[in-house]
Design an enzyme around this catalytic site. Structure first.
Site, PDB file in Angstrom:
ATOM      1  N   GLY A  12       0.827  -1.211   0.000  1.00 25.40           N
ATOM      2  CA  GLY A  12       0.000   0.000   0.000  1.00 25.40           C
ATOM      3  C   GLY A  12       0.856   1.253   0.000  1.00 25.40           C
ATOM      4  O   GLY A  12       0.535   2.231   0.675  1.00 25.40           O
ATOM      5  N   SER A  14       1.372   3.368  -2.372  1.00 20.73           N
ATOM      6  CA  SER A  14       1.052   4.357  -3.411  1.00 20.73           C
ATOM      7  C   SER A  14       0.316   5.573  -2.886  1.00 20.73           C
ATOM      8  O   SER A  14       0.324   6.623  -3.517  1.00 20.73           O
ATOM      9  CB  SER A  14       0.207   3.692  -4.506  1.00 20.73           C
ATOM     10  OG  SER A  14      -0.974   3.156  -3.946  1.00 20.73           O
ATOM     11  N   ARG A  15      -0.359   5.416  -1.737  1.00 26.40           N
ATOM     12  CA  ARG A  15      -1.177   6.522  -1.218  1.00 26.40           C
ATOM     13  C   ARG A  15      -0.981   6.651   0.295  1.00 26.40           C
ATOM     14  O   ARG A  15      -0.499   5.730   0.950  1.00 26.40           O
ATOM     15  CB  ARG A  15      -2.666   6.256  -1.495  1.00 26.40           C
ATOM     16  CG  ARG A  15      -3.027   6.326  -2.955  1.00 26.40           C
ATOM     17  CD  ARG A  15      -4.543   6.332  -3.167  1.00 26.40           C
ATOM     18  NE  ARG A  15      -5.164   5.042  -2.988  1.00 26.40           N
ATOM     19  CZ  ARG A  15      -6.103   4.772  -2.081  1.00 26.40           C
ATOM     20  NH1 ARG A  15      -6.525   5.710  -1.258  1.00 26.40           N
ATOM     21  NH2 ARG A  15      -6.636   3.566  -1.984  1.00 26.40           N
ATOM     22  N   ASN A  88       1.947  -2.154   5.454  1.00 26.04           N
ATOM     23  CA  ASN A  88       1.177  -0.930   5.660  1.00 26.04           C
ATOM     24  C   ASN A  88      -0.250  -1.016   5.108  1.00 26.04           C
ATOM     25  O   ASN A  88      -1.172  -0.461   5.702  1.00 26.04           O
ATOM     26  CB  ASN A  88       1.919   0.243   4.993  1.00 26.04           C
ATOM     27  CG  ASN A  88       1.023   1.445   4.803  1.00 26.04           C
ATOM     28  OD1 ASN A  88       0.710   2.167   5.759  1.00 26.04           O
ATOM     29  ND2 ASN A  88       0.558   1.655   3.581  1.00 26.04           N
ATOM     30  N   SER A 144      -2.891   0.459  14.541  1.00 31.03           N
ATOM     31  CA  SER A 144      -3.807   1.589  14.735  1.00 31.03           C
ATOM     32  C   SER A 144      -4.078   1.809  16.228  1.00 31.03           C
ATOM     33  O   SER A 144      -4.074   0.854  17.012  1.00 31.03           O
ATOM     34  CB  SER A 144      -5.131   1.303  14.031  1.00 31.03           C
ATOM     35  OG  SER A 144      -6.079   2.288  14.354  1.00 31.03           O
ATOM     36  N   TYR A 157     -12.023  -4.086  12.396  1.00 33.21           N
ATOM     37  CA  TYR A 157     -10.807  -3.285  12.194  1.00 33.21           C
ATOM     38  C   TYR A 157      -9.984  -3.253  13.490  1.00 33.21           C
ATOM     39  O   TYR A 157      -8.783  -3.537  13.487  1.00 33.21           O
ATOM     40  CB  TYR A 157     -11.198  -1.877  11.749  1.00 33.21           C
ATOM     41  CG  TYR A 157     -10.013  -0.972  11.469  1.00 33.21           C
ATOM     42  CD1 TYR A 157      -9.354  -1.026  10.241  1.00 33.21           C
ATOM     43  CD2 TYR A 157      -9.552  -0.067  12.422  1.00 33.21           C
ATOM     44  CE1 TYR A 157      -8.269  -0.211   9.978  1.00 33.21           C
ATOM     45  CE2 TYR A 157      -8.466   0.749  12.171  1.00 33.21           C
ATOM     46  CZ  TYR A 157      -7.828   0.684  10.944  1.00 33.21           C
ATOM     47  OH  TYR A 157      -6.737   1.496  10.695  1.00 33.21           O
ATOM     48  N   ALA A 159     -10.102  -5.313  15.967  1.00 29.33           N
ATOM     49  CA  ALA A 159      -9.613  -6.670  16.271  1.00 29.33           C
ATOM     50  C   ALA A 159      -8.423  -7.021  15.380  1.00 29.33           C
ATOM     51  O   ALA A 159      -7.442  -7.623  15.833  1.00 29.33           O
ATOM     52  CB  ALA A 159     -10.739  -7.681  16.083  1.00 29.33           C
ATOM     53  N   LYS A 161      -6.228  -5.048  14.103  1.00 24.43           N
ATOM     54  CA  LYS A 161      -5.019  -4.306  14.487  1.00 24.43           C
ATOM     55  C   LYS A 161      -4.477  -4.788  15.837  1.00 24.43           C
ATOM     56  O   LYS A 161      -3.261  -4.799  16.058  1.00 24.43           O
ATOM     57  CB  LYS A 161      -5.315  -2.805  14.526  1.00 24.43           C
ATOM     58  CG  LYS A 161      -5.676  -2.221  13.154  1.00 24.43           C
ATOM     59  CD  LYS A 161      -4.565  -2.379  12.133  1.00 24.43           C
ATOM     60  CE  LYS A 161      -4.848  -1.613  10.848  1.00 24.43           C
ATOM     61  NZ  LYS A 161      -3.771  -1.738   9.857  1.00 24.43           N
TER      62      LYS A 161
HETATM   63  N1  LIG Z   1      -5.607   6.980   7.870  1.00 26.19           N
HETATM   64  C1  LIG Z   1      -5.810   6.765   9.156  1.00 26.19           C
HETATM   65  O1  LIG Z   1      -6.496   7.542   9.838  1.00 26.19           O
HETATM   66  C2  LIG Z   1      -5.183   5.560   9.820  1.00 26.19           C
HETATM   67  C3  LIG Z   1      -5.168   5.494  11.231  1.00 26.19           C
HETATM   68  C4  LIG Z   1      -4.601   4.395  11.857  1.00 26.19           C
HETATM   69  C5  LIG Z   1      -4.045   3.386  11.097  1.00 26.19           C
HETATM   70  N2  LIG Z   1      -4.068   3.465   9.741  1.00 26.19           N
HETATM   71  C6  LIG Z   1      -3.475   2.342   8.976  1.00 26.19           C
HETATM   72  O2  LIG Z   1      -2.454   2.834   8.127  1.00 26.19           O
HETATM   73  C7  LIG Z   1      -2.356   2.027   6.963  1.00 26.19           C
HETATM   74  C8  LIG Z   1      -2.422   2.926   5.728  1.00 26.19           C
HETATM   75  O3  LIG Z   1      -3.614   3.661   5.778  1.00 26.19           O
HETATM   76  P1  LIG Z   1      -3.912   4.886   4.794  1.00 26.19           P
HETATM   77  O4  LIG Z   1      -4.886   5.752   5.493  1.00 26.19           O
HETATM   78  O5  LIG Z   1      -2.643   5.440   4.299  1.00 26.19           O
HETATM   79  O6  LIG Z   1      -4.685   4.100   3.607  1.00 26.19           O
HETATM   80  P2  LIG Z   1      -5.192   4.631   2.190  1.00 26.19           P
HETATM   81  O7  LIG Z   1      -4.913   6.076   2.011  1.00 26.19           O
HETATM   82  O8  LIG Z   1      -6.588   4.121   2.057  1.00 26.19           O
HETATM   83  O9  LIG Z   1      -4.240   3.812   1.176  1.00 26.19           O
HETATM   84  C9  LIG Z   1      -4.330   2.424   1.159  1.00 26.19           C
HETATM   85  C10 LIG Z   1      -3.186   1.835   0.364  1.00 26.19           C
HETATM   86  O10 LIG Z   1      -3.255   0.404   0.500  1.00 26.19           O
HETATM   87  C11 LIG Z   1      -3.377  -0.186  -0.783  1.00 26.19           C
HETATM   88  N3  LIG Z   1      -4.156  -1.407  -0.663  1.00 26.19           N
HETATM   89  C12 LIG Z   1      -5.384  -1.565  -0.100  1.00 26.19           C
HETATM   90  N4  LIG Z   1      -5.756  -2.867  -0.187  1.00 26.19           N
HETATM   91  C13 LIG Z   1      -4.750  -3.521  -0.820  1.00 26.19           C
HETATM   92  C14 LIG Z   1      -4.552  -4.852  -1.227  1.00 26.19           C
HETATM   93  N5  LIG Z   1      -5.472  -5.797  -1.005  1.00 26.19           N
HETATM   94  N6  LIG Z   1      -3.405  -5.179  -1.870  1.00 26.19           N
HETATM   95  C15 LIG Z   1      -2.451  -4.236  -2.113  1.00 26.19           C
HETATM   96  N7  LIG Z   1      -2.585  -2.948  -1.733  1.00 26.19           N
HETATM   97  C16 LIG Z   1      -3.726  -2.595  -1.109  1.00 26.19           C
HETATM   98  C17 LIG Z   1      -3.985   0.881  -1.670  1.00 26.19           C
HETATM   99  O11 LIG Z   1      -3.725   0.620  -3.051  1.00 26.19           O
HETATM  100  P3  LIG Z   1      -4.773   1.119  -4.208  1.00 26.19           P
HETATM  101  O12 LIG Z   1      -4.752   2.621  -4.187  1.00 26.19           O
HETATM  102  O13 LIG Z   1      -4.251   0.554  -5.481  1.00 26.19           O
HETATM  103  O14 LIG Z   1      -6.109   0.563  -3.820  1.00 26.19           O
HETATM  104  C18 LIG Z   1      -3.271   2.126  -1.123  1.00 26.19           C
HETATM  105  O15 LIG Z   1      -1.954   2.175  -1.629  1.00 26.19           O
HETATM  106  C19 LIG Z   1      -3.515   1.023   7.058  1.00 26.19           C
HETATM  107  O16 LIG Z   1      -3.045  -0.205   7.550  1.00 26.19           O
HETATM  108  C20 LIG Z   1      -4.456   1.660   8.060  1.00 26.19           C
HETATM  109  O17 LIG Z   1      -5.247   0.713   8.733  1.00 26.19           O
HETATM  110  C21 LIG Z   1      -4.612   4.535   9.072  1.00 26.19           C
END
Ligand SMILES: NC(=O)c1ccc[n+]([C@@H]2O[C@H](COP(=O)([O-])OP(=O)(O)OC[C@H]3O[C@@H](n4cnc5c(N)ncnc54)[C@H](OP(=O)(O)O)[C@@H]3O)[C@@H](O)[C@H]2O)c1
Length: 252
Positions: A12, A14-15, A88, A144, A157, A159, A161
């Site tokens: 993940g 890319s974003r 990630n 998380s 979610y 659970a 994490k």
């Molecule tokens: N944002 C928050 O508030 C927050 C808080 C606590 C923890 N987190 C954790 O931080 C991590 C990143 O979160 P984020 O907010 O940066 O997420 P995000 O902006 O939604 O980006 C998700 C990334 O994961 C990729 N992805 C999703 N499912 C995938 C799969 N099955 N195979 C390969 N790649 C996959 C997506 O690729 P595509 O674009 O190609 O779909 C994208 O690159 C996650 O584990 C999340 O639970 C986030």
């Protein structure tokens, strides 16, 4: 922190948090493999932003066992060695018990555990086998705050994490003799697509009220903790779970 000569795979990447982590590793001299699932346009944009040459995209769905194996094999074929794995990629599917029927409830649990727990478990297995054969490595799992304070409308979610944290700690113990160090970073709400999309304006307002900083985390702040755990001097921090939540949830 200097990662010159290190090969890093970020699921993940890319974003959001993964993107910030990819940029930070590249800036610190690493060779970065960015895994993503479907949004090729975003992935290419991120790749173009990385400092240095030789970084590469790896489009695989980490929820598929075949893709998990293909991802690690492909990475090794390209770079020869995997030094750092950052688990990630994650998903967050609302499934409030008051709102969903049984099918939606059970599907949300299956999909969430598949991506947020089983994928990191299998990728850690495959990466650790490679790292054992090359004398060591680092695994950093992005967890998380929800693991600790609960996720009332997304219990799967929370659970997933909490289990990811437990897995990090178990593997930190088991893999230490192989010089493989395992840690986790537990962010609070972070300004990413996931953070923004899953919140209603009222929820966002409430969350900001919980924060003594009166803001969400920036992805770069989470990336900083990931790089610390992956750095040379952090070996003895193996097993740690670093909170990046701006003191919004303090645990003892
Ligand atoms: N944002 C928050 O508030 C927050 C808080 C606590 C923890 N987190 C954790 O931080 C991590 C990143 O979160 P984020 O907010 O940066 O997420 P995000 O902006 O939604 O980006 C998700 C990334 O994961 C990729 N992805 C999703 N499912 C995938 C799969 N099955 N195979 C390969 N790649 C996959 C997506 O690729 P595509 O674009 O190609 O779909 C994208 O690159 C996650 O584990 C999340 O639970 C986030």
């Amino acid at each position: 922190m200097n990662f010159t000569g290190k090969n890093v795979l970020i699921t993940g990447g890319s974003r959001g948090i993964g993107k910030a982590t990819a940029l930070a590793f590249a800036k610190a001299g690493a060779m970065v493999g960015i895994n993503y699932k479907s949004n090729t346009e975003k992935a290419k944009e991120t790749l173009d932003l990385l400092k240095g040459e030789g970084h590469k995209l790896f489009q695989y769905n980490i929820s598929s066992r075949e893709d998990q194996q293909a991802l690690i094999q492909d990475f090794i074929k390209v770079y020869g060695k995997l030094d750092i794995l950052v688990n990630n990629a994650g998903i967050s599917i609302p499934h409030d018990i008051d709102d969903v029927d049984f099918d939606d409830w059970s599907r949300a649990w299956e999909q969430t555990l598949q991506t947020n727990l089983l994928a990191p478990a299998n990728l850690s297995y495959l990466a650790a086998k490679e790292m054992i054969s090359t004398g060591g490595g680092r695994i950093v799992n992005v967890s998380s705050r929800g693991a600790f304070r609960g996720e009332p409308t997304k219990p799967a979610y929370g659970a997933s994490k909490a289990a990811l944290n437990a897995m990090s700690q178990s593997l930190a113990k088991r893999l230490a003799p192989y010089q493989i160090y395992v840690g986790a970073v537990a962010p609070g709400f972070t300004e990413t697509d996931m953070g923004a999309k899953t919140l209603t304006p009222v929820e966002r307002e409430n969350l900001l009220r919980e924060s003594p900083f009166k803001r969400m985390a920036q992805p770069e702040e989470v990336a900083h903790a990931v790089l610390f755990l992956a750095s040379e001097g952090a070996a003895y921090s193996s097993g740690a779970i670093i909170d990046v939540n701006g003191a919004s949830y303090l645990r003892s």
